[in-house]
Design a protein around this motif. Sequence first.
Motif, PDB file in Angstrom:
ATOM      1  N   ALA A 105       0.860  -1.179   0.000  1.00  0.00           N
ATOM      2  CA  ALA A 105       0.000   0.000   0.000  1.00  0.00           C
ATOM      3  C   ALA A 105       0.897   1.230   0.000  1.00  0.00           C
ATOM      4  CB  ALA A 105      -0.895  -0.009   1.236  1.00  0.00           C
ATOM      5  N   THR A 106       0.638   2.143  -0.923  1.00  0.00           N
ATOM      6  CA  THR A 106       1.400   3.392  -0.954  1.00  0.00           C
ATOM      7  C   THR A 106       0.616   4.479  -0.238  1.00  0.00           C
ATOM      8  OG1 THR A 106       0.500   4.246  -3.023  1.00  0.00           O
ATOM      9  CG2 THR A 106       2.376   2.715  -3.195  1.00  0.00           C
ATOM     10  N   ARG A 107       1.310   5.549   0.084  1.00  0.00           N
ATOM     11  CA  ARG A 107       0.673   6.691   0.744  1.00  0.00           C
ATOM     12  C   ARG A 107       0.361   7.804  -0.261  1.00  0.00           C
ATOM     13  NH1 ARG A 107       4.822   4.701   3.460  1.00  0.00           N
ATOM     14  NH2 ARG A 107       6.266   6.238   2.649  1.00  0.00           N
ATOM     15  N   GLY A 108       0.531   7.520  -1.518  1.00  0.00           N
ATOM     16  CA  GLY A 108       0.409   8.545  -2.552  1.00  0.00           C
ATOM     17  C   GLY A 108       1.795   8.867  -3.072  1.00  0.00           C
ATOM     18  N   GLN A 129       8.993   4.775  -1.343  1.00  0.00           N
ATOM     19  CA  GLN A 129       8.808   3.874  -0.213  1.00  0.00           C
ATOM     20  C   GLN A 129       9.952   2.867  -0.244  1.00  0.00           C
ATOM     21  OE1 GLN A 129       4.800   2.462  -0.027  1.00  0.00           O
ATOM     22  NE2 GLN A 129       5.319   0.724   1.248  1.00  0.00           N
ATOM     23  N   CYS A 155       3.593   3.816 -11.532  1.00  0.00           N
ATOM     24  CA  CYS A 155       4.567   3.783 -10.445  1.00  0.00           C
ATOM     25  C   CYS A 155       5.813   3.102 -10.991  1.00  0.00           C
ATOM     26  CB  CYS A 155       4.021   3.063  -9.204  1.00  0.00           C
ATOM     27  SG  CYS A 155       3.714   1.313  -9.436  1.00  0.00           S
ATOM     28  N   GLU A 196       5.851   5.769  -6.121  1.00  0.00           N
ATOM     29  CA  GLU A 196       4.450   6.001  -6.498  1.00  0.00           C
ATOM     30  C   GLU A 196       4.363   7.344  -7.209  1.00  0.00           C
ATOM     31  OE1 GLU A 196       1.037   5.665  -7.539  1.00  0.00           O
ATOM     32  OE2 GLU A 196       1.308   4.124  -5.982  1.00  0.00           O
ATOM     33  N   THR A 226      -0.966  10.767  -7.009  1.00  0.00           N
ATOM     34  CA  THR A 226      -1.058  11.564  -5.787  1.00  0.00           C
ATOM     35  C   THR A 226      -1.868  10.858  -4.696  1.00  0.00           C
ATOM     36  OG1 THR A 226      -2.961  12.791  -6.657  1.00  0.00           O
ATOM     37  CG2 THR A 226      -0.760  13.754  -6.991  1.00  0.00           C
ATOM     38  N   GLU A 227      -2.761   9.956  -5.067  1.00  0.00           N
ATOM     39  CA  GLU A 227      -3.583   9.227  -4.099  1.00  0.00           C
ATOM     40  C   GLU A 227      -2.944   7.878  -3.765  1.00  0.00           C
ATOM     41  OE1 GLU A 227      -6.386  10.403  -2.614  1.00  0.00           O
ATOM     42  OE2 GLU A 227      -5.964  12.285  -3.663  1.00  0.00           O
ATOM     43  N   PRO A 228      -3.228   7.324  -2.591  1.00  0.00           N
ATOM     44  CA  PRO A 228      -2.718   5.993  -2.231  1.00  0.00           C
ATOM     45  C   PRO A 228      -3.238   4.916  -3.189  1.00  0.00           C
ATOM     46  CG  PRO A 228      -3.580   7.122  -0.296  1.00  0.00           C
ATOM     47  CD  PRO A 228      -3.987   7.933  -1.490  1.00  0.00           C
ATOM     48  N   HIS A 229      -2.410   3.907  -3.425  1.00  0.00           N
ATOM     49  CA  HIS A 229      -2.762   2.756  -4.255  1.00  0.00           C
ATOM     50  C   HIS A 229      -2.177   1.498  -3.635  1.00  0.00           C
ATOM     51  CE1 HIS A 229      -3.651   5.848  -7.255  1.00  0.00           C
ATOM     52  NE2 HIS A 229      -4.272   4.916  -7.934  1.00  0.00           N
ATOM     53  N   THR A 230      -2.686   0.355  -4.036  1.00  0.00           N
ATOM     54  CA  THR A 230      -2.071  -0.926  -3.702  1.00  0.00           C
ATOM     55  C   THR A 230      -1.322  -1.386  -4.937  1.00  0.00           C
ATOM     56  OG1 THR A 230      -3.810  -1.474  -2.136  1.00  0.00           O
ATOM     57  CG2 THR A 230      -2.477  -3.308  -2.965  1.00  0.00           C
TER      58      THR A 230
END
Length: 137
Positions: free
Chosen positions: A9-12, A16, A45, A120, A123-127
């Motif tokens: 899971a990313t934070r946007g 990471q 990403c 990533e 701008t929004e979190p993604h898996t």
Amino acid sequence: MRQNIMRLATRGRGTQDITSLVERIVQESGLRTGLCHLFVRHTSCALMICENASPEVRADIEGWFGRTVPDGDPRYRHDLEGPDDMAAHLRTMLTEVSLTVPIVEGALGLGTWQGLYLYEHRTEPHTREIVVTLHGE
């Protein structure tokens, strides 16, 4: 040969550190010599090997991308998922979706100041999914 799929899971937008996660997969494999190949299954990403001691390096990289590939550029036609959509695809094209790192004496053969990062571009979190394939003995 061994293969794992990492789900993260990313934070946007941003980097990471995934070095320890990949290192654990290599160590658990029992391989002493070989190659560790990583492939991210997405078009917005990337993966990168980068300086791991100074977070300013990654901040400067993001600053450069912000100036070079801005979100919402009126010249972009593709914006189905928002103003960062096309910029994220371009950023991915300028980075890497796969990396290969040697396995040396049962560990990743990275240099002293190198780390592995998921970058990533949205701008929004993604898996995100990264396929880790190990070859060796």
